[in-house]
Design a protein around this motif. Structure first.
Motif, short mmCIF file in Angstrom:
data_model
loop_
_atom_site.label_atom_id
_atom_site.label_comp_id
_atom_site.label_asym_id
_atom_site.label_seq_id
_atom_site.Cartn_x
_atom_site.Cartn_y
_atom_site.Cartn_z
N HIS A 57 8.41 30.58 -13.80
CA HIS A 57 9.28 30.90 -14.94
C HIS A 57 8.68 32.09 -15.68
O HIS A 57 7.62 32.59 -15.30
N ASP A 58 9.34 32.52 -16.73
CA ASP A 58 8.86 33.67 -17.49
C ASP A 58 7.42 33.50 -18.00
O ASP A 58 6.68 34.46 -18.12
N ASP A 59 7.03 32.26 -18.29
CA ASP A 59 5.69 32.01 -18.82
C ASP A 59 4.70 31.56 -17.74
O ASP A 59 3.66 31.01 -18.05
N GLY A 60 5.04 31.75 -16.48
CA GLY A 60 4.12 31.43 -15.40
C GLY A 60 4.58 30.27 -14.54
O GLY A 60 5.73 29.82 -14.62
N ARG A 61 3.68 29.77 -13.71
CA ARG A 61 3.98 28.65 -12.80
C ARG A 61 4.21 27.37 -13.60
O ARG A 61 3.53 27.11 -14.59
N GLN A 62 5.17 26.59 -13.13
CA GLN A 62 5.54 25.34 -13.80
C GLN A 62 5.51 24.18 -12.82
O GLN A 62 5.92 24.33 -11.67
N ASP A 63 5.04 23.03 -13.28
CA ASP A 63 5.25 21.79 -12.56
C ASP A 63 6.70 21.40 -12.77
O ASP A 63 7.26 21.61 -13.86
N MET A 64 7.32 20.82 -11.75
CA MET A 64 8.73 20.45 -11.83
C MET A 64 8.89 18.95 -11.60
O MET A 64 8.22 18.38 -10.72
N HIS A 65 9.75 18.33 -12.38
CA HIS A 65 10.12 16.94 -12.14
C HIS A 65 11.25 16.92 -11.12
O HIS A 65 12.15 17.76 -11.16
N LEU A 66 11.22 15.94 -10.24
CA LEU A 66 12.26 15.72 -9.25
C LEU A 66 12.91 14.38 -9.54
O LEU A 66 12.23 13.36 -9.64
N HIS A 67 14.24 14.40 -9.71
CA HIS A 67 15.04 13.20 -9.94
C HIS A 67 16.08 13.12 -8.83
O HIS A 67 16.53 14.16 -8.33
N ALA A 68 16.54 11.91 -8.47
CA ALA A 68 17.57 11.81 -7.44
C ALA A 68 18.43 10.56 -7.63
O ALA A 68 17.99 9.57 -8.21
N ARG A 69 19.66 10.68 -7.13
CA ARG A 69 20.59 9.54 -7.03
C ARG A 69 20.96 9.39 -5.56
O ARG A 69 21.18 10.37 -4.86
N ILE A 70 21.04 8.15 -5.13
CA ILE A 70 21.39 7.83 -3.75
C ILE A 70 22.70 7.06 -3.76
O ILE A 70 22.88 6.14 -4.56
N GLN A 71 23.60 7.43 -2.85
CA GLN A 71 24.90 6.75 -2.77
C GLN A 71 24.70 5.23 -2.59
O GLN A 71 23.92 4.79 -1.77
N GLY A 72 25.39 4.47 -3.42
CA GLY A 72 25.35 3.01 -3.33
C GLY A 72 24.15 2.35 -3.99
O GLY A 72 24.08 1.13 -4.02
#
Length: 116
Positions: free
Chosen positions: A97-112
């Motif tokens: 990002h503009d302010d450097g490297r970022q840790d990212m959160h990963l979220h997910a939804r699964i069908q059913g």
């Protein structure tokens, strides 16, 4: 999809499905969203993400939808959780990002799979 007010007059932001290329073979897509500053804090993103996700999983038939946000973006984390995307984990140093490297959160939804 553009997020509009009930009368279809005011523009609040947008939500999109991405990353599935020219086919739905693996049934996986990335959800992205953004909201204009004046519309933040009103549930616009949560409602839009929940609606698009329900359509994509039930009507279109995607198997898995995921979204990512900067770990420090607490508002996006709340949107993900409130719209049925549990946190799966942290991707360390995954984005620049503009302010450097970022840790990212990963979220997910699964069908059913019920998340609430």
């Amino acid at each position: 999809m553009t997020c509009l007010d009930a009368g279809g007059r005011a523009w609040f932001g947008g939500v999109a499905l991405r990353g599935f290329g020219f086919g739905f073979d693996d049934g996986v897509a990335n959800v992205s969203y953004w909201v204009l500053p004046d519309a933040r804090g009103r549930g616009v993103a949560t409602s839009a993400v929940a609606a698009v996700s329900a359509w994509a999983l039930v009507v279109v038939g995607f198997h898995r939808l995921y979204l990512e946000h900067a770990r420090r973006n607490h508002a996006s984390c709340a949107v993900a959780t409130k719209s049925g995307y549990p946190l799966e984990g942290t991707q360390r140093s995954a984005a620049v990002h503009d302010d450097g490297r970022q840790d990212m959160h990963l979220h997910a939804r699964i069908q059913g799979v019920r998340t609430t």
